[in-house]
Write a protein that holds these residues in place. Sequence first.
Motif, PDB file in Angstrom:
ATOM      1  N   MET A   1      25.550  39.284  -3.094  1.00  0.00           N
ATOM      2  CA  MET A   1      25.556  40.974  -3.654  1.00  0.00           C
ATOM      3  C   MET A   1      26.168  41.544  -2.476  1.00  0.00           C
ATOM      4  N   ASP A   2      27.522  42.501  -2.589  1.00  0.00           N
ATOM      5  CA  ASP A   2      27.620  43.363  -2.148  1.00  0.00           C
ATOM      6  C   ASP A   2      28.250  44.547  -2.132  1.00  0.00           C
ATOM      7  N   GLY A   3      28.158  46.100  -1.609  1.00  0.00           N
ATOM      8  CA  GLY A   3      28.710  47.041  -1.874  1.00  0.00           C
ATOM      9  C   GLY A   3      27.955  48.356  -2.495  1.00  0.00           C
ATOM     10  N   ASN A   4      26.413  47.676  -2.433  1.00  0.00           N
ATOM     11  CA  ASN A   4      25.555  48.881  -2.460  1.00  0.00           C
ATOM     12  C   ASN A   4      25.654  50.043  -1.621  1.00  0.00           C
ATOM     13  N   GLY A   5      26.505  50.198  -0.222  1.00  0.00           N
ATOM     14  CA  GLY A   5      26.397  51.330   0.267  1.00  0.00           C
ATOM     15  C   GLY A   5      27.464  52.196   0.104  1.00  0.00           C
ATOM     16  N   ARG A   6      28.715  50.932   0.092  1.00  0.00           N
ATOM     17  CA  ARG A   6      29.586  51.816  -0.754  1.00  0.00           C
ATOM     18  C   ARG A   6      29.806  52.310  -2.235  1.00  0.00           C
ATOM     19  N   TRP A   7      28.734  51.730  -2.629  1.00  0.00           N
ATOM     20  CA  TRP A   7      28.189  52.519  -4.208  1.00  0.00           C
ATOM     21  C   TRP A   7      28.125  53.851  -4.444  1.00  0.00           C
TER      22      TRP A   7
ATOM     23  N   ARG B   1      21.392  43.506  12.359  1.00  0.00           N
ATOM     24  CA  ARG B   1      21.926  44.674  12.835  1.00  0.00           C
ATOM     25  C   ARG B   1      22.443  46.404  12.220  1.00  0.00           C
ATOM     26  N   ARG B   2      21.773  46.209  11.771  1.00  0.00           N
ATOM     27  CA  ARG B   2      21.792  47.745  10.395  1.00  0.00           C
ATOM     28  C   ARG B   2      21.110  48.131  10.981  1.00  0.00           C
ATOM     29  N   PRO B   3      21.226  49.945  11.148  1.00  0.00           N
ATOM     30  CA  PRO B   3      20.219  50.754  12.122  1.00  0.00           C
ATOM     31  C   PRO B   3      18.378  50.487  11.387  1.00  0.00           C
TER      32      PRO B   3
END
Length: 242
Positions: free
Chosen positions: A18-24, A69-71
Motif C-alpha cells: 500500500m504505497d503513495g500515502n505521502g504523495r497523495w 528510518r522515517r522521521p
Amino acid sequence: MQQVDTKQKKPLHVAIIMDGNGRWAKARGLPRVAGHKQGAEAARRVTTAAAELGVKYLTLFGFSSENWRRPESEVNELMKLLRHYLRSETAELHKKGARLRVIGDRTRLDSDIVELIEQAEALTQDNTEITVIMALNYGGRQDIAQAALKLPPEAKDLAPEALEDVFAANLMTVGIPDPDLLIRTSGEQRISNFLLWQCAYAEMVFTDTLWPDFNKKDLLAALDEYATRDRRFGDTKSVKQT
Ligand code: IPE
Ligand code: IPE
Ligand code: MG
C-alpha cells in the motif's frame, strides 16, 4: 485491458504494498499524516471489497522493518493510527467473519499495540470468511533469517525440497498459502523487502493509483489482469489453477 470473468481464475491470496500515502497528501497540500489516515480508510474499504470478491487471504503491508528510518514524528503518527485502526476495526472484522493475523517483528512495537494485536487475533481466530494478514514491522529478509534460526539441527541433513517445506513452516506466514497476486500502488515497481520467499511465483500488478484512492474498481481491475496471466511455474504449459 482485456476483460475476463474473474470468477474463472481467481487468486486465493492477494498481497498489497500500500504505497503513495505521502504523495497523495502532498498533491493536496496536506501533511503526510492526512495521507496515512486516508490510507487506513482504503485498507478498510479494500478488505471489504476483497471479502465480497471471494479473496480468501489478503495481506496488507502496513509498516516495513525499514520504515523506522522515517522521521520520529511520522513513525509516531503511524503507530497512533495503527492503534486507532486496531481498536475500531477488530469488532468490524469479526462481524464480517474475518480472521486477523499479524506478521512481523512485534518486539519493537509498543506493548499496548502488541496487546491489541493479540486480542484481535484471539477474537477472530476461528473466522473463515477471509484471512487478513497485516504486515507490521515486517521485512522479508528478517522473516527468512528468523526462520533459519528456528530450524532444528536435523534440518541440515534434509534434501533441498524437504528443507524448503521445513523452512516455510518456520516463516511468519506458516499456514498461509503463497500470494498468487502482488499489487503495488503509486507507480513504484519494486518489492521493498516484502514477502521475498513467499512471492517466488506471485503475479505482479503495478498501478499508478495512489493507495488512498484505491477502491473496489481498482481491485477488480487487478483481478482481471491476473485472470489474463498464464502461470507456468517453470513448465512449458499453463498450470491449472484451482
Ligand atoms: C505508504 O505510503 C505507507 C507506508 C509506507 C507506511 P508512503 O508513506 O510510503 O507514501 P509515499 O511513498 O511517500 O508517497
Ligand atoms: C513499502 O513502502 C512499505 C509499505 C508499504 C508499508 P515504502 O514507501 O516504505 O517503500 P520504498 O522506501 O519506497 O521502497
Ligand atoms: Mg512510499
